[in-house]
Design an enzyme around this catalytic site. Structure first.
Site, mmCIF file in Angstrom:
data_model
loop_
_atom_site.group_PDB
_atom_site.id
_atom_site.type_symbol
_atom_site.label_atom_id
_atom_site.label_comp_id
_atom_site.label_asym_id
_atom_site.label_seq_id
_atom_site.Cartn_x
_atom_site.Cartn_y
_atom_site.Cartn_z
ATOM 1 N N GLY A 193 15.698 39.325 40.646
ATOM 2 C CA GLY A 193 14.379 39.856 40.307
ATOM 3 C C GLY A 193 13.316 38.783 40.292
ATOM 4 N N ASP A 194 13.695 37.563 39.909
ATOM 5 C CA ASP A 194 12.749 36.447 39.896
ATOM 6 C C ASP A 194 12.134 36.225 41.272
ATOM 7 O OD1 ASP A 194 13.124 35.741 37.198
ATOM 8 O OD2 ASP A 194 14.879 34.535 37.679
ATOM 9 N N HIS A 195 12.966 36.260 42.300
ATOM 10 C CA HIS A 195 12.460 35.993 43.644
ATOM 11 C C HIS A 195 11.514 37.088 44.126
ATOM 12 C CE1 HIS A 195 15.568 32.776 45.099
ATOM 13 N NE2 HIS A 195 14.865 32.401 44.041
ATOM 14 N N GLY A 213 8.289 36.589 42.249
ATOM 15 C CA GLY A 213 7.600 35.419 42.781
ATOM 16 C C GLY A 213 6.877 35.711 44.074
#
Length: 411
Positions: free
Chosen positions: A183-185, A188
């Site tokens: 989910g971070d990517h 981002g």
């Protein structure tokens, strides 16, 4: 640059050459935004505390080395950047950041709002002294509401509260095992898109603005189809034996591999599926042959197809599905992906060499510009590697740098 679509002349200028980014961020979601901008040619200056970004130390959870000369977890989020060490909790440290912003274009952070206010690096404070800055803030849950100050990781804000883990699990079993940084990517990359929109507006007005993206919202957006469908009584998770369409699920083959079908033109493709794939012409014209009818017999037909697919190995099914023109793929694991020829043909993966001489595989930026010259890969910075260089560039003298070191404001 050539207008010839054959791309006979490659564009050598870096796409974002001349753009300056100050990154005051930790972990993954915001740093990956900085890496993407660095990939496109921006000068990205990463600010770390004396103990370093957390990703320098926690990679052993995934079998990564964490040494100074090879630290893949830090590398994958921070390649191409310059690195400086600044104690932003001190007045002198916060002043350094504001000095760096004077000739910068973008400020990226995922620091929590209370800490930003305490350091004088919140949007309102920065905008007063540097109104030209595009201020990009990666949040957990948004900047309003009861959860706005909660600590957040993609495990919690994206996978758990965002519904991703529960939606991807097989109904009646345990939740899926969340994949760190997944989910971070996505969050981002969302932040990068917002930054680009704000930069376009700045090119017209000369004024920057605040851009926010949250992990929670990223999950809600990604699950948008199912969030909307929930209003009509369709809820997740589902069982692979009870999919919306009995040929929009995955089946186990005789070699223990799984194959995913994407049978979205059901009525059109069904005859070919019967004749070429499963060799069951008797199914044509049956209650399973149209979408309107088969939705009433989903579990029954899935059970029938399970018995068919387990008869043959995955390679045989791939050959038949390919001949019939039906979308499919074998379920791959990451260990398969690093050997996937499609990745290497398109530079989705590249080989890099760490400072200790070890050659490893690294994923690349998913947004490509085919008629631009490939840029040389630049390793992520050592802790504080560029502190002196960066601060001298904005006017700090040797005497001032010594004083800041003595006070442990910089390394």
């Amino acid at each position: 640059r050539s207008s010839d679509l054959g791309g006979s002349i490659m564009e050598k200028r870096k796409l974002l050459e001349g753009l300056k980014v100050i990154e005051y961020a930790n972990f993954v979601a915001a740093p990956i935004s900085g890496r993407v901008l660095a990939d496109w040619g921006a000068e990205v200056i990463k600010i770390e505390p004396a103990f370093g970004d957390t990703t320098r130390a926690v990679g052993m959870q995934w079998n990564f080395p964490t040494g100074e000369d090879e630290c893949p977890l830090f590398e994958m989020e921070n390649s191409g950047k310059k690195g400086i060490v600044v104690d932003t909790s001190s007045p002198e440290g916060a002043k350094i950041i504001l000095k760096l912003l004077e000739d910068a274009d973008i400020f990226i952070t995922n620091t929590r709002q209370k800490a930003l206010v305490k350091s004088g690096l919140d949007y309102e404070s920065v905008h007063k002294v540097a109104p030209h800055i595009v201020y990009a803030h990666l949040l957990g849950y948004g900047d309003k509401g009861p959860a706005k100050d909660n600590p957040a990781f993609d495990y919690t804000a994206y996978f758990a509260r965002g519904g991703v883990a529960a939606s991807l699990m097989e109904k009646g079993t345990s939740p899926c095992n969340s994949a760190a940084a997944f989910g971070d990517h996505y969050a981002g990359m969302n932040l990068v898109s917002g930054i680009m929109a704000a930069l376009y507006n700045k090119s017209k007005t000369g004024v920057g603005e605040k851009v926010t993206v949250s992990l929670f919202h990223t999950a809600v957006f990604g699950l948008g189809l199912y969030v909307n469908a929930a209003q009509y009584g369709y809820d997740m998770p589902i069982s692979r034996r009870e999919p919306p369409n009995p040929l929009n699920t995955f089946y186990k083959c005789s070699d223990d591999k799984w194959i995913q079908l994407a049978f979205f033109q059901y009525d059109k493709w069904f005859p070919g599926f019967c004749d070429i794939v499963v060799e069951r012409p008797d199914l044509k014209g049956s209650k399973y042959s149209t979408m309107k009818s088969v939705v009433n017999y989903v579990s029954e037909f899935v059970e029938m197809m399970e018995k068919e697919f387990i008869k043959r190995p995955s390679a045989e099914w791939c050959k038949r599905l390919q001949e019939a023109g039906i979308p499919y793929e074998i379920l791959q694991q990451p260990s398969d992906i690093i050997q996937d020829e499609q990745c290497w043909a398109n530079d989705f993966l590249i080989k890099i060499k760490y400072r200790n001489g070890n050659e490893r595989i690294m994923f690349t930026n998913p947004v490509q510009f085919p008629y631009r010259e490939a840029q040389e890969y630049v390793l992520s910075p050592l802790l504080g590697e560029h502190t002196e260089e960066v601060l001298k560039d904005v006017g700090y003298t040797d005497e001032q740098l010594k004083e800041l070191r003595d006070k442990k404001v910089i390394n």
